[in-house]
Design a protein around this motif. Structure first.
Motif, PDB file in Angstrom:
ATOM      1  N   LYS A  74     -15.519 -15.949  12.255  1.00  0.00           N
ATOM      2  CA  LYS A  74     -14.659 -16.513  13.302  1.00  0.00           C
ATOM      3  C   LYS A  74     -15.409 -17.632  14.019  1.00  0.00           C
ATOM      4  CE  LYS A  74     -15.877 -13.027  16.707  1.00  0.00           C
ATOM      5  NZ  LYS A  74     -15.427 -12.024  17.617  1.00  0.00           N
ATOM      6  N   PRO A  75     -14.690 -18.622  14.509  1.00  0.00           N
ATOM      7  CA  PRO A  75     -15.340 -19.759  15.185  1.00  0.00           C
ATOM      8  C   PRO A  75     -16.125 -19.323  16.424  1.00  0.00           C
ATOM      9  CG  PRO A  75     -13.043 -20.253  14.703  1.00  0.00           C
ATOM     10  CD  PRO A  75     -13.248 -18.799  14.415  1.00  0.00           C
ATOM     11  N   ALA A  76     -17.271 -19.968  16.624  1.00  0.00           N
ATOM     12  CA  ALA A  76     -18.109 -19.721  17.805  1.00  0.00           C
ATOM     13  C   ALA A  76     -18.883 -20.986  18.125  1.00  0.00           C
ATOM     14  CB  ALA A  76     -19.068 -18.561  17.548  1.00  0.00           C
ATOM     15  N   ALA A  77     -18.904 -21.359  19.377  1.00  0.00           N
ATOM     16  CA  ALA A  77     -19.677 -22.508  19.870  1.00  0.00           C
ATOM     17  C   ALA A  77     -19.334 -23.804  19.139  1.00  0.00           C
ATOM     18  CB  ALA A  77     -21.166 -22.222  19.780  1.00  0.00           C
ATOM     19  N   GLY A  78     -18.048 -23.989  18.826  1.00  0.00           N
ATOM     20  CA  GLY A  78     -17.614 -25.243  18.221  1.00  0.00           C
ATOM     21  C   GLY A  78     -17.901 -25.384  16.749  1.00  0.00           C
ATOM     22  N   THR A  79     -18.320 -24.288  16.091  1.00  0.00           N
ATOM     23  CA  THR A  79     -18.562 -24.315  14.654  1.00  0.00           C
ATOM     24  C   THR A  79     -18.016 -23.037  14.029  1.00  0.00           C
ATOM     25  OG1 THR A  79     -20.722 -23.226  14.763  1.00  0.00           O
ATOM     26  CG2 THR A  79     -20.711 -25.626  14.900  1.00  0.00           C
ATOM     27  N   VAL A  80     -17.934 -23.052  12.718  1.00  0.00           N
ATOM     28  CA  VAL A  80     -17.598 -21.844  11.979  1.00  0.00           C
ATOM     29  C   VAL A  80     -18.696 -21.665  10.923  1.00  0.00           C
ATOM     30  CG1 VAL A  80     -16.090 -22.983  10.296  1.00  0.00           C
ATOM     31  CG2 VAL A  80     -15.771 -20.580  10.776  1.00  0.00           C
ATOM     32  N   SER A  81     -19.151 -20.437  10.790  1.00  0.00           N
ATOM     33  CA  SER A  81     -20.201 -20.129   9.817  1.00  0.00           C
ATOM     34  C   SER A  81     -19.549 -19.704   8.505  1.00  0.00           C
ATOM     35  CB  SER A  81     -21.084 -19.005  10.358  1.00  0.00           C
ATOM     36  OG  SER A  81     -22.036 -18.631   9.397  1.00  0.00           O
ATOM     37  N   VAL A  82     -19.997 -20.319   7.410  1.00  0.00           N
ATOM     38  CA  VAL A  82     -19.494 -20.010   6.072  1.00  0.00           C
ATOM     39  C   VAL A  82     -20.696 -19.557   5.257  1.00  0.00           C
ATOM     40  CG1 VAL A  82     -18.318 -20.956   4.060  1.00  0.00           C
ATOM     41  CG2 VAL A  82     -17.763 -21.824   6.339  1.00  0.00           C
ATOM     42  N   HIS A  83     -20.597 -18.370   4.636  1.00  0.00           N
ATOM     43  CA  HIS A  83     -21.769 -17.885   3.906  1.00  0.00           C
ATOM     44  C   HIS A  83     -21.406 -17.041   2.702  1.00  0.00           C
ATOM     45  CE1 HIS A  83     -21.585 -13.791   5.789  1.00  0.00           C
ATOM     46  NE2 HIS A  83     -20.978 -14.477   6.737  1.00  0.00           N
ATOM     47  N   CYS A  84     -22.387 -16.925   1.822  1.00  0.00           N
ATOM     48  CA  CYS A  84     -22.285 -16.082   0.634  1.00  0.00           C
ATOM     49  C   CYS A  84     -23.248 -14.914   0.828  1.00  0.00           C
ATOM     50  CB  CYS A  84     -22.658 -16.871  -0.616  1.00  0.00           C
ATOM     51  SG  CYS A  84     -22.592 -15.866  -2.121  1.00  0.00           S
ATOM     52  N   PRO A  85     -22.746 -13.713   1.118  1.00  0.00           N
ATOM     53  CA  PRO A  85     -23.627 -12.578   1.421  1.00  0.00           C
ATOM     54  C   PRO A  85     -24.565 -12.191   0.275  1.00  0.00           C
ATOM     55  CG  PRO A  85     -21.330 -12.059   1.947  1.00  0.00           C
ATOM     56  CD  PRO A  85     -21.333 -13.360   1.227  1.00  0.00           C
ATOM     57  N   SER A  86     -24.089 -12.240  -0.958  1.00  0.00           N
ATOM     58  CA  SER A  86     -24.925 -11.766  -2.065  1.00  0.00           C
ATOM     59  C   SER A  86     -26.067 -12.723  -2.395  1.00  0.00           C
ATOM     60  CB  SER A  86     -24.072 -11.524  -3.305  1.00  0.00           C
ATOM     61  OG  SER A  86     -23.422 -12.707  -3.690  1.00  0.00           O
ATOM     62  N   ILE A  87     -25.854 -14.024  -2.228  1.00  0.00           N
ATOM     63  CA  ILE A  87     -26.901 -14.999  -2.540  1.00  0.00           C
ATOM     64  C   ILE A  87     -27.723 -15.342  -1.312  1.00  0.00           C
ATOM     65  CG2 ILE A  87     -27.319 -17.366  -3.310  1.00  0.00           C
ATOM     66  CD1 ILE A  87     -25.036 -17.023  -5.246  1.00  0.00           C
ATOM     67  N   GLY A  88     -27.050 -15.449  -0.172  1.00  0.00           N
ATOM     68  CA  GLY A  88     -27.784 -15.686   1.065  1.00  0.00           C
ATOM     69  C   GLY A  88     -27.666 -17.072   1.649  1.00  0.00           C
ATOM     70  N   TRP A  89     -26.912 -17.989   1.020  1.00  0.00           N
ATOM     71  CA  TRP A  89     -26.782 -19.297   1.654  1.00  0.00           C
ATOM     72  C   TRP A  89     -25.760 -19.236   2.778  1.00  0.00           C
ATOM     73  CZ3 TRP A  89     -21.888 -21.090   1.389  1.00  0.00           C
ATOM     74  CH2 TRP A  89     -21.126 -20.887   0.251  1.00  0.00           C
TER      75      TRP A  89
END
Length: 188
Positions: A74-89
């Motif tokens: 979910k958006p926080a502080a004017g950004t949204v975090s997008v990630h791949c849990p299994s790889i880690g990026w």
């Protein structure tokens, strides 16, 4: 004539090899166009529109292909975090501010004071003033870490302000939680 045909066959072989290896290497990277679509769908706003990503994901990124669905937080502080849990990026995508948020922020930060002109202004008085020493907190229910810092901006309850904790490093963004205390978002 034989030399020309042998050069041509060598050239054709190199071209075929380079095209096949390009497609193999391209398959190893995350499809950034699909990632843009997934971010827009998760946010419910298209790129460049209010509440959506400011711009498409930088095409210079070579993210390893995620074997599972990419997670859009979910958006926080004017950004949204997008990630791949299994790889880690993980990448952070800046968002276009909504007009109501920008107007409320302008009214409360005008001349460093809360003007009280917003109809839904529930923030109240300035709890942290520029130059004040503050306790900078990061943590959740399992752990808490705090350090002393100096506010770089005025802020009321819930405002995001810059705080400098180390003179040799850039300021961090923190949320005002009470008088003299700010918390780094993202550790809920």
């Amino acid at each position: 004539m034989k030399k020309k045909s042998s050069y041509f066959s060598v050239f054709l072989g190199i071209a075929t090899f380079s095209l096949s290896t390009t497609s193999v290497f391209a398959a190893d990277f995350q499809d950034l166009s699909a990632l843009d679509k997934q971010i827009a769908t998760s946010l419910g706003a298209a790129i460049g529109t209010e509440g959506g990503a400011v711009s498409p994901v930088d095409r210079r990124l070579h993210l390893t292909q995620c074997p599972e669905n990419v997670v859009v937080d979910k958006p926080a502080a004017g950004t949204v975090s997008v990630h791949c849990p299994s790889i880690g990026w993980r990448i952070r995508v800046p968002l276009v501010r909504t007009m109501t948020h920008a107007l409320n922020h302008h009214e409360t930060s005008q001349n460093g004071q809360n003007t009280g002109t917003s109809k839904d202004n529930t923030k109240g008085e300035i709890l942290v003033k520029r130059g004040d020493p503050v306790e900078l907190i990061a943590g959740n229910s399992n752990f808490t870490v705090s350090v002393q810092g100096t506010a770089q901006q005025d802020g009321a309850l819930g405002d995001h302000i810059r705080v400098k904790s180390d003179p040799n490093k850039p300021p961090v963004i923190a949320v005002v939680v009470e008088s003299g205390k700010v918390r780094i978002p993202g550790f809920e």
